[in-house]
Design a protein around this motif. Structure first.
Motif, PDB file in Angstrom:
ATOM      1  N   ILE A 188       0.930  -1.130  -0.100  1.00 61.98           N
ATOM      2  CA  ILE A 188       0.009  -0.013  -0.032  1.00 61.98           C
ATOM      3  C   ILE A 188       1.013   1.263   0.082  1.00 61.98           C
ATOM      4  CG2 ILE A 188      -1.670   1.250   1.391  1.00 61.98           C
ATOM      5  CD1 ILE A 188      -3.014  -1.088  -0.054  1.00 61.98           C
ATOM      6  N   ASP A 189       0.797   2.040  -0.945  1.00 64.85           N
ATOM      7  CA  ASP A 189       1.524   3.140  -1.176  1.00 64.85           C
ATOM      8  C   ASP A 189       1.282   4.468  -0.292  1.00 64.85           C
ATOM      9  OD1 ASP A 189       3.306   2.363  -3.316  1.00 64.85           O
ATOM     10  OD2 ASP A 189       1.424   2.179  -4.357  1.00 64.85           O
ATOM     11  N   ALA A 190       0.016   4.431  -0.132  1.00 66.07           N
ATOM     12  CA  ALA A 190      -0.422   5.811   0.773  1.00 66.07           C
ATOM     13  C   ALA A 190      -1.787   5.521   1.494  1.00 66.07           C
ATOM     14  CB  ALA A 190      -0.763   7.026  -0.012  1.00 66.07           C
ATOM     15  N   ARG A 224      -4.187   0.810  18.047  1.00 68.69           N
ATOM     16  CA  ARG A 224      -2.935   0.475  18.324  1.00 68.69           C
ATOM     17  C   ARG A 224      -2.417  -0.418  17.187  1.00 68.69           C
ATOM     18  NH1 ARG A 224      -0.420   4.384  19.395  1.00 68.69           N
ATOM     19  NH2 ARG A 224       1.549   3.016  19.477  1.00 68.69           N
ATOM     20  N   SER A 225      -3.084  -1.366  17.046  1.00 67.64           N
ATOM     21  CA  SER A 225      -2.772  -2.245  15.949  1.00 67.64           C
ATOM     22  C   SER A 225      -2.321  -1.904  14.778  1.00 67.64           C
ATOM     23  CB  SER A 225      -3.971  -3.526  15.827  1.00 67.64           C
ATOM     24  OG  SER A 225      -4.966  -2.949  15.334  1.00 67.64           O
ATOM     25  N   LEU A 226      -3.223  -0.885  14.208  1.00 68.51           N
ATOM     26  CA  LEU A 226      -2.828  -0.431  13.083  1.00 68.51           C
ATOM     27  C   LEU A 226      -1.457   0.423  13.085  1.00 68.51           C
ATOM     28  CD1 LEU A 226      -3.117   0.383   9.684  1.00 68.51           C
ATOM     29  CD2 LEU A 226      -4.512   2.120  10.763  1.00 68.51           C
ATOM     30  N   TRP A 227      -1.284   1.274  13.955  1.00 67.81           N
ATOM     31  CA  TRP A 227      -0.074   1.740  14.429  1.00 67.81           C
ATOM     32  C   TRP A 227       1.124   1.168  14.471  1.00 67.81           C
ATOM     33  CZ3 TRP A 227      -2.233   5.597  12.305  1.00 67.81           C
ATOM     34  CH2 TRP A 227      -3.467   6.141  12.713  1.00 67.81           C
ATOM     35  N   GLU A 228       1.080  -0.113  15.266  1.00 64.80           N
ATOM     36  CA  GLU A 228       2.180  -1.047  15.642  1.00 64.80           C
ATOM     37  C   GLU A 228       2.511  -1.666  14.271  1.00 64.80           C
ATOM     38  OE1 GLU A 228       0.538  -3.261  18.571  1.00 64.80           O
ATOM     39  OE2 GLU A 228       0.751  -1.774  20.291  1.00 64.80           O
ATOM     40  N   HIS A 229       1.597  -2.304  13.347  1.00 62.43           N
ATOM     41  CA  HIS A 229       1.716  -2.638  12.254  1.00 62.43           C
ATOM     42  C   HIS A 229       2.886  -1.673  11.269  1.00 62.43           C
ATOM     43  CE1 HIS A 229       1.510  -4.885   8.192  1.00 62.43           C
ATOM     44  NE2 HIS A 229       1.112  -3.768   7.582  1.00 62.43           N
ATOM     45  N   LEU A 230       2.313  -0.520  11.148  1.00 59.32           N
ATOM     46  CA  LEU A 230       2.958   0.467  10.404  1.00 59.32           C
ATOM     47  C   LEU A 230       4.503   0.900  10.843  1.00 59.32           C
ATOM     48  CD1 LEU A 230       0.184   2.907   9.459  1.00 59.32           C
ATOM     49  CD2 LEU A 230       0.934   1.079   7.904  1.00 59.32           C
ATOM     50  N   ASP A 231       4.531   0.830  12.107  1.00 58.66           N
ATOM     51  CA  ASP A 231       5.693   1.155  12.796  1.00 58.66           C
ATOM     52  C   ASP A 231       6.746  -0.012  12.574  1.00 58.66           C
ATOM     53  OD1 ASP A 231       5.144   3.634  13.650  1.00 58.66           O
ATOM     54  OD2 ASP A 231       4.450   2.977  15.638  1.00 58.66           O
ATOM     55  N   SER A 232       6.053  -1.079  12.352  1.00 55.23           N
ATOM     56  CA  SER A 232       7.076  -2.383  12.445  1.00 55.23           C
ATOM     57  C   SER A 232       7.681  -2.555  10.868  1.00 55.23           C
ATOM     58  CB  SER A 232       6.453  -3.615  12.523  1.00 55.23           C
ATOM     59  OG  SER A 232       5.235  -3.796  11.437  1.00 55.23           O
ATOM     60  N   LEU A 233       7.034  -1.719   9.921  1.00 54.11           N
ATOM     61  CA  LEU A 233       7.586  -1.981   8.618  1.00 54.11           C
ATOM     62  C   LEU A 233       9.151  -0.829   8.293  1.00 54.11           C
ATOM     63  CD1 LEU A 233       4.328  -1.344   6.626  1.00 54.11           C
ATOM     64  CD2 LEU A 233       5.670  -3.585   7.008  1.00 54.11           C
ATOM     65  N   PRO A 234       9.674  -1.383   7.505  1.00 54.99           N
ATOM     66  CA  PRO A 234      10.765  -0.459   7.266  1.00 54.99           C
ATOM     67  C   PRO A 234      10.481   0.951   6.573  1.00 54.99           C
ATOM     68  CG  PRO A 234      11.119  -2.797   6.381  1.00 54.99           C
ATOM     69  CD  PRO A 234       9.894  -2.715   6.934  1.00 54.99           C
ATOM     70  N   ILE A 235      11.117   1.917   6.964  1.00 53.04           N
ATOM     71  CA  ILE A 235      10.697   3.068   6.313  1.00 53.04           C
ATOM     72  C   ILE A 235      10.532   3.284   5.072  1.00 53.04           C
ATOM     73  CG2 ILE A 235      12.956   4.275   5.996  1.00 53.04           C
ATOM     74  CD1 ILE A 235       9.887   5.803   7.407  1.00 53.04           C
ATOM     75  N   GLU A 236      10.964   2.472   4.198  1.00 50.54           N
ATOM     76  CA  GLU A 236      10.972   2.590   2.635  1.00 50.54           C
ATOM     77  C   GLU A 236       9.989   1.716   2.159  1.00 50.54           C
ATOM     78  OE1 GLU A 236      13.782  -0.790   3.675  1.00 50.54           O
ATOM     79  OE2 GLU A 236      13.653   1.198   4.254  1.00 50.54           O
ATOM     80  N   GLN A 237       9.292   0.734   3.180  1.00 50.78           N
ATOM     81  CA  GLN A 237       7.987   0.099   2.823  1.00 50.78           C
ATOM     82  C   GLN A 237       6.794   0.756   3.295  1.00 50.78           C
ATOM     83  OE1 GLN A 237       8.500  -4.130   3.794  1.00 50.78           O
ATOM     84  NE2 GLN A 237      10.700  -4.073   2.748  1.00 50.78           N
ATOM     85  N   ARG A 238       6.749   1.738   4.461  1.00 52.08           N
ATOM     86  CA  ARG A 238       5.859   2.052   5.037  1.00 52.08           C
ATOM     87  C   ARG A 238       4.943   3.038   4.173  1.00 52.08           C
ATOM     88  NH1 ARG A 238       7.578   5.251  10.373  1.00 52.08           N
ATOM     89  NH2 ARG A 238       8.341   3.253  10.699  1.00 52.08           N
TER      90      ARG A 238
END
Length: 691
Positions: free
Chosen positions: A473-475, A488-502
């Motif tokens: 998902i690009d945006a 929190r589950s959505l935030w934690e999932h996004l935080d777990s991704l490498p910055i270039e994949q977030r």
């Protein structure tokens, strides 16, 4: 020689002055005048402020703050002395002043000791009364307080002039047709005279409002600012309606960018929402072309009138401005415009009055919401001039829908079908998160306009499910009321991704709030209504920065709501009126610009020939001594090295003829006075973006 009571000799023009006072038909109190009195008391930090009017033998108070007395004898009064001069009268200690020590208000209760008053002088030079402040102890005003009191007195007189003129206009409205031309000329002169003091006061009040104030004082400033804006709207509406009636208003159709129109509407309408729980939306069909041929000024005026009307009568829910493509044939397109709200609606018995000039649905509406009752009448006439018909449907208590259809020409280059390029990058995948079905549909349409592929989610949990199922998902576009810190589950999932994949996270809020409490997200916060180009700019800026690395990722907010949107801009202001120049300079410097002021066109031209360092943009007044704005612009444009510097004209209710002259002289845009800070900043940013 003065008598013992301190009365100055009677003016030889007293009879004419009394006749002038009678002509104003001043009877009832006015909210705008009362707020100006309160503002005078606040700025001078004194307990009493009055607007006094003086007839043959008495002094009576039109508006009172801090004093219960309705009238006093004229003899030996402070205000009687004040109107016999053109300058402010300041008495630091009346008990020690032989002119006033016998004044009943000094000798007895309330024991006035300090007085400062400015005469209220008509355009013909007759003093009707004063704006004055008083105190019960000896005192002395600062120089800035004296200047502010003089400015407020000018605005009080402009308010009285406007009340008088409005009554004259209502009476003139029933006269024969040949009176229309005379009225239009009169109002054109009136508008020019009113606009300068109103513009200066509005800008000064905006600056005061932005500073830290106590609760009561801040509310007084907001009330006075609202009254000043109301006066501006009255002047604009009356002037436009008079021009329509006298057939003096012509359309100026030329190629226009739809995005530019939407940006202006977004900036102006979002400022009207205030603290209402109200969503503003632009709902644009993906196949509505970006380039059209139309009168952008008049089309935006109609949509702004309808949009402001909808916001005014809608306390909660939403206001939607919708554009639909009803069909295209060769070089023309049929566009359907709608403004839909969830407001109070219009009762069946009042619907036949909606488009009547100087009328609102009923008296209670006028008292509660204000207005001239001209906005819809003007809009209907403008739509008719553009070849459409303004109509509406409404159910009382359930909102209203105003709509019209226009058959518009397309620029020649937009008529041809463009071939898609094989080298285009793949379309971004966009996840739209909103609990509102209307919000999801509108944001989806907007994304399709940009060529993006969309997925929909109604909550943080459903958004997380989409993120886990899709490879990339690009945006994520977030309608901010949908998500909370509990997601929190959505935030934690996004935080777990490498910055270039977030995914790039962009939030939309009802009003700008740079500290929205959304943890580390979103990456950017935009104010509704959403403009496609601004959304695309934000997405591209963040996505490109992430290619460089995490340290390069910007935190971006709404460009029109930033603390210093004009930071780094070097601006030349050409304005002959010192007060207007001072206020405009303060406003522009507050927004971050570096301002250089020149008093006329000749000084501006010399600046270009003598100054080594150029400016980024020029704000050029049109009517100036020595050399006007048209001539100055033509001289500047003679040298090709200055061709790329935008020049924006500043005019008083500029006609199509004036706007055409501005463009012919080499200017890029024309901004009407008075203007508010949002519109001015938006115009400057729009021109700098095109450079």
């Amino acid at each position: 020689m003065e008598n013992p009571m301190g009365s100055a000799p009677m003016s030889a023009h007293e009879k004419a002055r009394l006749q002038a006072l009678s002509n104003y038909r001043i009877i009832d109190a006015d909210t705008g005048l009362l707020e100006l009195s309160r503002l005078a008391a606040y700025i001078c930090d004194l307990p009493v402020a009055l607007i006094s009017l003086i007839d043959a033998d008495r002094l009576w108070f039109r508006c009172r703050v801090g004093l219960d007395i309705l009238q006093t004898p004229r003899q030996a009064s402070f205000c009687d002395r004040t109107i016999r001069q053109t300058e402010m009268l300041e008495v630091e200690d009346a008990d020690k002043d032989p002119r006033f020590r016998e004044n009943p208000l000094v000798k007895h209760r309330p024991h006035i000791r300090f007085y400062a008053g400015v005469p209220l002088i008509t355009p013909d030079g007759y003093a009707l009364g004063t704006l004055c402040v008083m105190a019960f102890e000896p005192h002395k005003l600062t120089s800035s307080q004296r200047h502010a009191l003089q400015t407020l007195a000018t605005q009080v007189m402009a308010n009285l002039e406007l009340l008088r003129t409005s009554e004259e206009l209502k009476r003139a409205n029933g006269q024969v047709e040949q009176e229309h031309v005379r009225k239009a000329r009169f109002l054109a002169n009136m508008s020019h005279g009113f606009s300068a003091p109103i513009s200066g006061l509005t800008s000064a009040l905006q600056q005061l409002e932005s500073e830290s104030q106590s609760g009561n004082a801040r509310q007084h400033i907001r009330d006075a600012l609202q009254a000043s804006r109301h006066l501006t709207q009255i002047v604009d509406d009356i002037f436009d309606y008079s021009r329509i009636e006298s057939n003096d208003l012509q359309l100026d159709c030329r190629p226009m960018e739809l995005d530019n129109l939407l940006r202006k509407l977004a900036a102006l309408l979002s400022s009207q929402v205030g603290d209402k729980p109200l969503d503003l939306w632009f709902d644009i069909d993906p196949d509505v072309p970006e380039l059209l041929i139309a009168d952008e000024l008049r089309l935006s005026q109609v949509l702004l009138h309808l949009g402001e009307n909808a916001v005014k009568f809608t306390e909660h829910g939403r206001v939607v401005i919708k554009l639909s493509n009803l069909g295209r044939e060769k070089d023309r397109i049929k566009l359907h415009f709608e403004v839909i709200d969830t407001g109070i609606g219009i009762s069946p018995e009042q619907q036949h009055r909606v488009f009547e000039a100087f009328r609102q649905a009923d008296g209670m509406i006028s008292k509660r919401f204000g207005g001239t009752g001209l906005g819809l009448a003007i809009s209907r006439e403008l739509v008719d001039m553009m070849g459409g018909e303004l109509e509406f449907k409404s159910e009382y208590g359930l909102g209203a829908r105003f709509y019209f259809t226009l058959n518009l020409a397309l620029p020649q280059e937009d008529s041809a079908t463009e071939e898609a390029s094989d080298a285009e990058p793949p379309s971004p995948k966009i996840l739209i998160v909103s609990k509102s079905e209307v919000g999801r549909r509108i944001i989806s349409n907007l994304s399709h306009t940009l060529g993006w592929n969309t997925y929909l989610a109604t909550s943080g949990a459903s958004a997380l499910s989409v993120c886990e199922q899709e490879s990339q998902i690009d945006a994520i576009l977030i309608d901010t009321p949908t998500l909370t810190r509990q997601d929190r589950s959505l935030w934690e999932h996004l935080d777990s991704l490498p910055i270039e994949q977030r995914p790039v996270c962009i939030g939309f809020s009802r009003r700008y709030n740079p500290q929205s409490g959304q943890a580390e997200l979103p990456d950017a916060e935009l104010t509704k209504p959403i403009v496609p180009s601004i959304l695309a700019e934000r997405f591209n800026q963040i996505a490109q920065a992430r290619q460089v690395g995490p340290d390069a990722i910007p935190v971006l907010n709404d460009p029109l709501q930033a603390d210093s949107p004009l930071a780094g801009v070097r601006l030349l202001l050409v304005e002959d009126n010192r007060v207007n120049a001072t206020v405009a300079t303060l406003l522009l410097e507050t927004e971050g610009a570096q301002v250089i002021w020149k008093r006329n066109g000749e000084e501006a031209y010399r600046f270009f020939t003598d100054e080594a360092e150029p400016v980024d943009i020029v704000l050029m007044d049109l009517e100036m001594p020595v050399m006007d704005g048209f001539s100055a612009t033509e001289n500047i444009r003679h040298d090709r090295q200055w061709d790329q510097i935008p020049i924006v004209a500043l005019g008083i209710k500029s006609s199509e003829e004036i706007r055409s002259r501005c463009l012919d002289a080499g200017m890029q845009d024309c901004l009407d006075k008075p203007f508010d800070s949002t519109k001015l900043v938006h115009t400057i940013l729009g021109q700098l973006k095109k450079k």
